[in-house]
Design an enzyme around this catalytic site. Structure first.
Site, PDB file in Angstrom:
ATOM      1  N   ARG A 370      67.452  42.833 -50.333  1.00 19.97           N
ATOM      2  CA  ARG A 370      66.139  42.502 -51.217  1.00 19.97           C
ATOM      3  C   ARG A 370      64.947  42.193 -50.413  1.00 19.97           C
ATOM      4  O   ARG A 370      64.486  40.933 -50.706  1.00 19.97           O
ATOM      5  CB  ARG A 370      66.429  41.602 -52.374  1.00 19.97           C
ATOM      6  N   GLU A 741      60.961  42.068 -54.372  1.00 22.88           N
ATOM      7  CA  GLU A 741      61.696  41.297 -53.620  1.00 22.88           C
ATOM      8  C   GLU A 741      61.040  39.955 -53.375  1.00 22.88           C
ATOM      9  O   GLU A 741      61.633  39.042 -53.067  1.00 22.88           O
ATOM     10  CB  GLU A 741      62.122  41.706 -52.342  1.00 22.88           C
TER      11      GLU A 741
END
Ligand code: CDP
Length: 796
Positions: A370, A741
């Protein structure tokens, strides 16, 4: 006059439309890899090494072959006859598919058994006898470069040590000069431990080779189907048009499903050899001990400071432990990803970063969990160093940040490491966050509580993050330039089909791409179907990771819709019997400038494209756009956490958490909030509970969900989200910046900073993540840092 369309009502930009994909997910009708059953399908299981480093003296598969229902046993020796014992990685290294000479990490793939069902295949694996000769083990960079260290990659010609690369960026001499003039130098050593993305669905593939057509179809849990097709073409020596990669519904990816794994390759070879479909579904332990890890990187950082709070320079050295193979997926130019995006939010004249990558006897690591290629590490180091610097100067941590932020009128701004940030309102975001958390009041409460022996702390993390690689000038993977694509087909009825080169893994592209079409063309979002993940139908794209979908594929969707609108304008002029120059556009409709009541809808243009085109016009209303972004997008975030630490037990509780995210224009505010909440949950998990390390024999400690906890709603604190600051991206067609993210990247430092603030009077400078109660207790009780390279420090 017709009423103008209400964009929110038709599900356009800014509508918090419910996720259309959830219609199937919440009914249990998702189509994940393990749901797919093909006629005559066989099942594959992998035998993994119990040792971290050992020479393979012999592999005896004879007992496995004799088990009824076993069709094939693959070993490295068999793979080698097809030149498949090793495969290239996405970082110009090689990786063993099945071990031949040595095993180099615990959990490495040694053999595969293909059988009628997974249970027989598992029995087959247990019947394989492997004779190992154990070798000395390396589990951290310090050991990797020590005198006399065993050579891990003795398979590689010209590899005389365990170093993969040295990399540097910035101005070493200028930085040296700035440090010489500093009033104060703040120093910090940190380790960002290994993290595992742990998607709920593990990796898997079903390979189906059809000898009659020579076509190979592979259903696969991949975030980047076209890149995998290119890799399979290279590795299996098949032409691309004979390979179809289908990425069905994916149960979370987070970067774990970007690399090529040996299981994929073995299932493909097995299908080619057996001419039957072969399914491989990884189990949870296999996923945790052998697939792409993230982070595992050490920092030695320094900040040169002036007494008035101005940062004069930063210097960082980072050691990255990549495990046994350098298999990161990252732009080829940048060996340690975008680590040099550190400090992009701050106006710092000069800096220098050096980095070294080393091999160890651990599963290959360095995937971007992420994260846009090591930016999580960059922002964690940055924000821990910022807090330490403020503390060393005796300055308020919020005021210190504000004094060093890039100001709103300084854009475009070149960072000391070469990035160009282009927009943001950093101080405003910080003010919103401080107000929301009640900063001044909290500082008073904190002082009062301290007087009564209670330990409250406040942690801040502020960052701008580079999202959306490429541009193609600077970003490529294995030489393939990073751009993305979208194809849009408007049917005769005015309904639409969008396909992109990205691949959603839960982010909601099926919902949001339709919203972009709706915004550009006025077609209701519910009339737009989105498809991704099939290389036979989707246009070529680099896939979904690094929050690049909205910045790149999302931009391509807007651009292709504009191409469609340009053609529809010609159709409208023809239908309205005026020249094109006399036609105006409003959402969903063209009209005659001098007579606005005379107009045609986009749907009427769509029918005309098939039934009433002007002479010489090519029929149909469809097009493709390839989008190569001029720059990365630079969202900004402020995360503020307040905690209370219990000095008796070392347990810490989150009292409040505030998040202010400026990701430019929000396509779907509800989805954006979901992305932020998910990211903050992962950040909290990394800071608080996730613990995966290795003992001195290279045994993976934390290969189960007792040690490596995934927080549920029970463990997760509440989050207060703020969306009032919006700085549109100046180069994105709809002004959007990535968001996927941000919270996972910027969040961890906020939690750690809060705990460190609560114990700031003790002289302790650092506790490495995860901040488990015993570590906090040890720091508090013995007034010492709790950090260091596992297994030197062994909590296991
Ligand atoms: O590449 P990935 O999909 O993981 O990340 P992203 O592009 O940041 O998008 C995550 C989700 O948030 C997608 O559904 C986006 O369309 C949505 N999003 C949004 O609605 N508005 C933004 N400004 C950015 C993303």
């Amino acid at each position: 006059m017709t009423q103008p369309l209400d964009e929110i009502k038709i599900g356009g930009l800014g509508a918090s439309r419910k996720r259309v994909e959830d219609n199937r997910f919440i009914r249990g009708k998702g189509n994940y890899i393990d749901d797919i059953l093909l006629p005559g399908m066989l099942h594959m299981e992998i035998l993994r090494s119990p040792l971290a480093h050992a020479r393979i003296k012999a592999i005896d598969t004879s007992r496995a072959w004799k088990i009824p229902g076993v069709h094939l046993v693959l070993t490295g020796e068999i793979m080698a006859t097809r030149n498949l014992a090793w495969m290239p990685t996405l970082s110009y290294d090689t990786q063993a598919v099945l071990a031949t000479d040595k095993v180099r990490f615990q959990g490495q793939e040694v053999a595969c058994v293909i059988a009628d069902d997974p249970y027989i295949a598992k029995d087959g694996c247990e019947a394989i006898d492997v004779e190992y000769e154990p070798l000395p083990v390396i589990v951290n960079p310090e050991q990797a470069v020590a005198e006399g260290a065993p050579l891990i990659r003795d398979d590689k010609e010209n590899q005389a040590d365990n170093v993969i690369y040295h990399w540097e960026v910035g101005d070493a001499e200028g930085t040296e000069r700035a440090f010489a003039q500093a009033d104060k130098i703040s120093r910090l050593k940190l380790h960002y431990p290994r993290s595992h993305p742990s998607p709920i669905e593990c990796c898997g593939s079903i390979a189906d080779f059809n000898r009659a057509t020579s076509k190979l179809t592979v259903y696969m849990t991949t975030q980047a189907p076209h890149i995998i097709r290119a890799a399979v073409a290279l590795v299996a020596e098949l032409p691309e048009h004979m390979i179809r990669i289908i990425s069905p519904d994916i149960g979370g990816g987070f970067g774990n499903k970007v690399p090529v794994y040996p299981g994929y390759v073995c299932s493909i070879l097995a299908s080619i050899l057996l001419e039957r479909p072969v399914k491989w579904i990884e189990d949870k332990t296999g996923n945790l001990i052998s697939t792409g890890f993230a982070r595992d990187i050490y920092l030695d950082g320094e900040v040169a400071l002036r007494n008035d709070g101005k940062i004069l320079a930063v210097r960082m050295h980072c050691d990255a432990d990549h495990g046994a193979f350098f298999s990161d997926a990252q732009p080829s130019k940048f060996k340690i990803g975008l680590l040099h995006s550190a400090f992009a939010a701050y106006d710092i004249p000069v800096g220098h970063i050096t980095a070294r990558g080393t091999y160890s006897n651990k599963a290959p690591g360095g995937v971007a969990y992420r994260c846009s290629f090591r930016v999580t590490e960059a922002m964690f180091f940055q924000e821990r160093m910022i807090q330490a610097a403020a503390h060393d100067l005796g300055m308020d941590q919020a005021a210190f940040r504000r004094a060093n932020f890039v100001a709103d009128d300084q854009f475009p701004h070149r960072t000391p490491f070469g990035f160009l940030t282009d927009s943001g309102q950093y101080a405003k975001c910080l003010d919103v966050g401080l107000r929301a958390v009640g900063y001044e009041d909290f500082l008073k409460q904190q002082a009062e509580a301290r007087a009564r022996g209670r330990r409250l702390g406040i942690g801040i993390s502020t960052m701008t993050e580079p999202l959306g690689a490429g541009n193609s000038r600077e970003y490529d993977i294995l030489g393939i330039k990073m751009f993305d694509s979208a194809e849009l087909k408007i049917h005769m009825t005015g309904k639409a089909l969008v396909r992109t080169g990205a691949r959603t893994q839960g982010q909601g592209h099926e919902t949001t791409w339709a919203q972009i079409v709706s915004h550009e063309l006025g077609i209701p979002a519910e009339d737009v179907t989105v498809e991704e993940g099939d290389t036979d139908t989707a246009p070529f794209g680099m896939g979904t990771y690094a929050s690049r979908s909205t910045p790149v594929a999302g931009a391509a969707v807007a651009m292709v819709a504009r191409k469609i609108r340009a053609k529809a304008r010609k159709l409208a002029a023809h239908l309205l019997e005026v020249s094109e120059e006399d036609v105006e556009w409003e959402l969903g409709r063209f009209y005659v400038r001098s007579a606005p009541s005379r107009g045609v809808t986009i749907q009427e243009c769509a029918i005309a494209a098939y039934s009433n085109m002007p002479d010489g016009m090519e029929p149909g209303l469809e097009n493709t756009a390839y989008y190569d972004p001029p720059n990365l997008t630079w969202p900004f975030a402020v995360y503020i956490v307040t905690v209370e630490v219990d000095p008796e037990s070392g347990v810490w509780d989150v009292l409040n958490m505030v998040a202010v995210d400026d990701c430019g224009v929000r396509i779907n505010p509800m989805i954006v909030e979901g992305q932020i909440m998910g990211g903050l949950t992962e950040a909290y998990a990394m800071a608080n509970m996730q613990f995966i390390t290795f003992d001195s024999d290279g045994n993976c400690v934390g290969s189960n969900y007792m040690d490596y906890m995934l927080p549920t709603a029970w463990e997760t604190p509440g989050f207060e989200l703020h969306s009032e600051v919006v700085t549109p991206c100046p180069h994105h067609p709809i002004g959007a910046k990535g968001i996927g993210e941000c919270a996972a990247v910027g969040g961890p430092a906020a939690f750690v900073n809060a705990v460190m603030d609560a114990i700031s009077d003790t002289g302790v400078r650092n506790i490495d993540m995860p901040l488990l109660p015993d570590r906090v207790w040890e720091a508090l009780t013995y007034r010492r840092d709790v950090s260091g390279a596992p297994p030197v420090r062994s909590d296991g």
